[in-house]
Design a protein around this motif. Structure first.
Motif, PDB file in Angstrom:
ATOM      1  N   SER A 173       0.827  -1.219   0.000  1.00  0.00           N
ATOM      2  CA  SER A 173       0.000   0.000   0.000  1.00  0.00           C
ATOM      3  C   SER A 173       0.853   1.257   0.000  1.00  0.00           C
ATOM      4  N   VAL A 174       2.146   1.113   0.267  1.00  0.00           N
ATOM      5  CA  VAL A 174       3.056   2.259   0.188  1.00  0.00           C
ATOM      6  C   VAL A 174       3.019   2.862  -1.231  1.00  0.00           C
ATOM      7  N   LEU A 175       2.723   2.018  -2.210  1.00  0.00           N
ATOM      8  CA  LEU A 175       2.669   2.513  -3.594  1.00  0.00           C
ATOM      9  C   LEU A 175       1.482   3.453  -3.799  1.00  0.00           C
ATOM     10  N   ILE A 176       0.397   3.187  -3.077  1.00  0.00           N
ATOM     11  CA  ILE A 176      -0.792   4.058  -3.198  1.00  0.00           C
ATOM     12  C   ILE A 176      -0.431   5.458  -2.722  1.00  0.00           C
ATOM     13  N   ASN A 177       0.115   5.520  -1.507  1.00  0.00           N
ATOM     14  CA  ASN A 177       0.443   6.822  -0.939  1.00  0.00           C
ATOM     15  C   ASN A 177       1.530   7.534  -1.743  1.00  0.00           C
ATOM     16  N   THR A 178       2.538   6.779  -2.140  1.00  0.00           N
ATOM     17  CA  THR A 178       3.656   7.376  -2.892  1.00  0.00           C
ATOM     18  C   THR A 178       3.160   8.002  -4.190  1.00  0.00           C
ATOM     19  N   ASN A 179       2.400   7.224  -4.940  1.00  0.00           N
ATOM     20  CA  ASN A 179       1.973   7.721  -6.252  1.00  0.00           C
ATOM     21  C   ASN A 179       0.916   8.812  -6.138  1.00  0.00           C
ATOM     22  N   LEU A 180       0.076   8.732  -5.105  1.00  0.00           N
ATOM     23  CA  LEU A 180      -0.900   9.814  -4.904  1.00  0.00           C
ATOM     24  C   LEU A 180      -0.188  11.118  -4.562  1.00  0.00           C
ATOM     25  N   LEU A 181       0.850  11.036  -3.720  1.00  0.00           N
ATOM     26  CA  LEU A 181       1.600  12.253  -3.373  1.00  0.00           C
ATOM     27  C   LEU A 181       2.281  12.842  -4.613  1.00  0.00           C
ATOM     28  N   ARG A 182       2.883  11.968  -5.408  1.00  0.00           N
ATOM     29  CA  ARG A 182       3.544  12.453  -6.650  1.00  0.00           C
ATOM     30  C   ARG A 182       2.517  13.104  -7.575  1.00  0.00           C
ATOM     31  N   ALA A 183       1.371  12.459  -7.699  1.00  0.00           N
ATOM     32  CA  ALA A 183       0.329  12.988  -8.597  1.00  0.00           C
ATOM     33  C   ALA A 183      -0.233  14.297  -8.052  1.00  0.00           C
ATOM     34  N   ALA A 184      -0.320  14.396  -6.721  1.00  0.00           N
ATOM     35  CA  ALA A 184      -0.840  15.631  -6.115  1.00  0.00           C
ATOM     36  C   ALA A 184       0.061  16.816  -6.465  1.00  0.00           C
ATOM     37  N   ILE A 185       1.352  16.569  -6.480  1.00  0.00           N
ATOM     38  CA  ILE A 185       2.304  17.639  -6.851  1.00  0.00           C
ATOM     39  C   ILE A 185       2.137  17.978  -8.326  1.00  0.00           C
ATOM     40  N   LYS A 186       2.149  16.935  -9.150  1.00  0.00           N
ATOM     41  CA  LYS A 186       2.063  17.123 -10.606  1.00  0.00           C
ATOM     42  C   LYS A 186       0.797  17.893 -10.987  1.00  0.00           C
ATOM     43  N   ASN A 187      -0.325  17.539 -10.344  1.00  0.00           N
ATOM     44  CA  ASN A 187      -1.606  18.164 -10.695  1.00  0.00           C
ATOM     45  C   ASN A 187      -1.942  19.364  -9.816  1.00  0.00           C
ATOM     46  N   LYS A 188      -0.958  19.795  -9.045  1.00  0.00           N
ATOM     47  CA  LYS A 188      -1.094  21.014  -8.226  1.00  0.00           C
ATOM     48  C   LYS A 188      -2.303  20.983  -7.288  1.00  0.00           C
ATOM     49  N   CYS A 189      -2.491  19.848  -6.627  1.00  0.00           N
ATOM     50  CA  CYS A 189      -3.578  19.746  -5.649  1.00  0.00           C
ATOM     51  C   CYS A 189      -3.184  20.558  -4.410  1.00  0.00           C
ATOM     52  N   GLU A 190      -4.220  20.965  -3.666  1.00  0.00           N
ATOM     53  CA  GLU A 190      -3.972  21.913  -2.582  1.00  0.00           C
ATOM     54  C   GLU A 190      -3.628  21.210  -1.259  1.00  0.00           C
ATOM     55  N   LYS A 191      -4.378  20.190  -0.919  1.00  0.00           N
ATOM     56  CA  LYS A 191      -4.250  19.583   0.415  1.00  0.00           C
ATOM     57  C   LYS A 191      -4.445  18.082   0.335  1.00  0.00           C
ATOM     58  N   TYR A 192      -3.757  17.345   1.234  1.00  0.00           N
ATOM     59  CA  TYR A 192      -3.729  15.883   1.163  1.00  0.00           C
ATOM     60  C   TYR A 192      -3.810  15.304   2.562  1.00  0.00           C
TER      61      TYR A 192
END
Ligand code: NAD
Ligand code: GDD
Length: 335
Positions: free
Chosen positions: A93-112
């Motif tokens: 499940s570390v892959l879920i969090n890792t890739n979501l964090l990377r995607a959040a940066i890429k897509n300029k999300c505000e809060k996680y």
């Protein structure tokens, strides 16, 4: 209007969170889960629903597009019976969090928000029953639950470093055994409150006296009712603090004491067959909420008895109606 993504929306906590947001006109809801839609515990037609594997980076990029807020409740997990026997699965499940964090940066999300667990706490502080509640600082020096707990602790730190290095606003909550209606109650992933309600309901229905209990029943835990969990998570999310907070109950009971309460609710007394070879986890665990109450103002409102009344009633209804029961009892993540 803010766009919110709930990852793991087909599960227990994610489903209740989606229900909280669905009729709020200030939010547009995106829901994601690996399970086929018919296995989601709660679904809402007005949400944008995606069935996909969030371990895959391309999928995380897809669902985070134009999203403002992300709630990561997706994880391959369960109660003691699951996490002690599936350590590698839990760590993936570390892959879920890792890739979501990377995607959040890429897509300029505000809060996680990341949903961590009391399983991050140092095991040596949980060797006795009725221990003092665990404070947030008790996670270090690190000796978390093998597999699942290490994944959670690592992912917590990744959130911290994504905040420090990339400026993403992150929030981390450590849930302590959450229970309530519309969650797993059989099949191997269920936790003690749901499992013991089910066993006592089945014993009563079949006019049996004996139930199996893992361990000697003297091990202690605190259990947090789902509505308190949702309120606490949202209060932490809406706060200005990037610190890690306990979202748990301070009402510590032994498993035997919880069984007494369920017996009274069910009006059915049972004898206990103690199974010492089953997965037991730590000997004692509870939450110390002094820090989260001081900083955020949150504390739980529901007593264990009140929460168990509602949980018992819901499981009882599921068992007697038999409708759609499979989705709460089968491990259908890989289907
Ligand atoms: P749950 O199992 O009911 O829900 C998790 C959901 O994540 C499931 O619907 C599952 O299908 C989904 N999922 C798993 N792998 C996925 C993937 N690769 N891609 C997309 N979706 C995936 O669990 P829950 O009780 O709702 O827990 C939610 C979060 O809270 C998890 O992070 C869990 O570790 C954490 N937590 C829960 C408790 C608790 O007592 N329920 C305690 C501590 C921490
Ligand atoms: N699941 C389960 N089923 N546990 C039982 C049963 C039963 O029939 N009978 C007794 N128990 C005992 C377990 O052996 C354990 O000692 C205790 O009840 C609590 O078990 P769980 O509810 O399965 O898990 P936990 O409290 O040890 O850990 C859970 O909470 C963490 C957060 O606090 C897990 O769900 C973790 O995944 C979670 O992160």
């Amino acid at each position: 209007m803010k766009k919110i993504l709930i990852c793991g929306a087909g599960g227990f906590i994610g489903g209740h969170l989606a229900k909280k947001f669905i009729n709020d006109k200030n939010y547009q809801l995106v829901c994601a889960d690996i399970k086929p839609l018919e296995y989601w515990f709660q679904t809402f037609d007005s949400a944008e629903n995606h069935c996909l594997d969030l371990k895959d980076y391309n999928n995380t990029l897809k669902v985070t597009k134009n999203v403002d807020y992300i709630f990561n409740l997706a994880c391959n997990m369960g109660g003691m019976g699951f996490i002690e026997n599936n350590k590698a699965e839990c760590m993936l499940s570390v892959l879920i969090n890792t890739n979501l964090l990377r995607a959040a940066i890429k897509n300029k999300c505000e809060k996680y928000l990341f949903s961590s667990s009391a399983c991050v706490y140092n095991g040596s502080k949980q060797n006795e029953t009725f221990i003092p509640g665990l404070k947030e600082t008790d996670a270090y020096p690190a000796e978390p639950e093998d597999g699942y707990g290490w994944e959670k602790l690592f992912s917590e730190r990744m959130c911290r470093h994504f905040t420090e290095d990339f400026g993403l606003e992150t929030r981390v909550v450590r849930f302590h055994n959450i229970y309530g209606p519309v969650g797993t109650f059989d099949g191997g992933r269920e936790k003690a409150p749901a499992a013991l309600c089910r066993k006592i309901i089945n014993a009563k229905n079949k006019n049996l006296k004996k139930i199996d209990v893992w361990g000697d029943g003297e091990q202690t835990r605190s259990f947090l009712y789902i509505s308190d969990c949702i309120d606490g998570m949202l209060e932490v999310f809406n706060s200005n603090s990037t610190e890690v907070f306990n979202i748990g109950s301070e009402e510590q009971v032994s498993i035997n004491q919880m069984i007494d309460t369920i017996e009274n609710i069910a009006a059915h007394k049972v004898d206990k067959n103690y199974q010492l070879d089953k997965p037991l986890g730590v000997r004692g665990r509870s939450s110390d909420n002094s820090y989260v109450t001081k900083k955020i103002g949150w504390k739980p409102k529901t007593t264990l008895k009140e929460g168990l009344v509602k949980t018992h009633q819901w499981i009882s209804q599921q068992i007697s109606s038999g409708t759609n029961i499979d989705k709460f009892c089968k491990s259908n993540i890989e289907k």
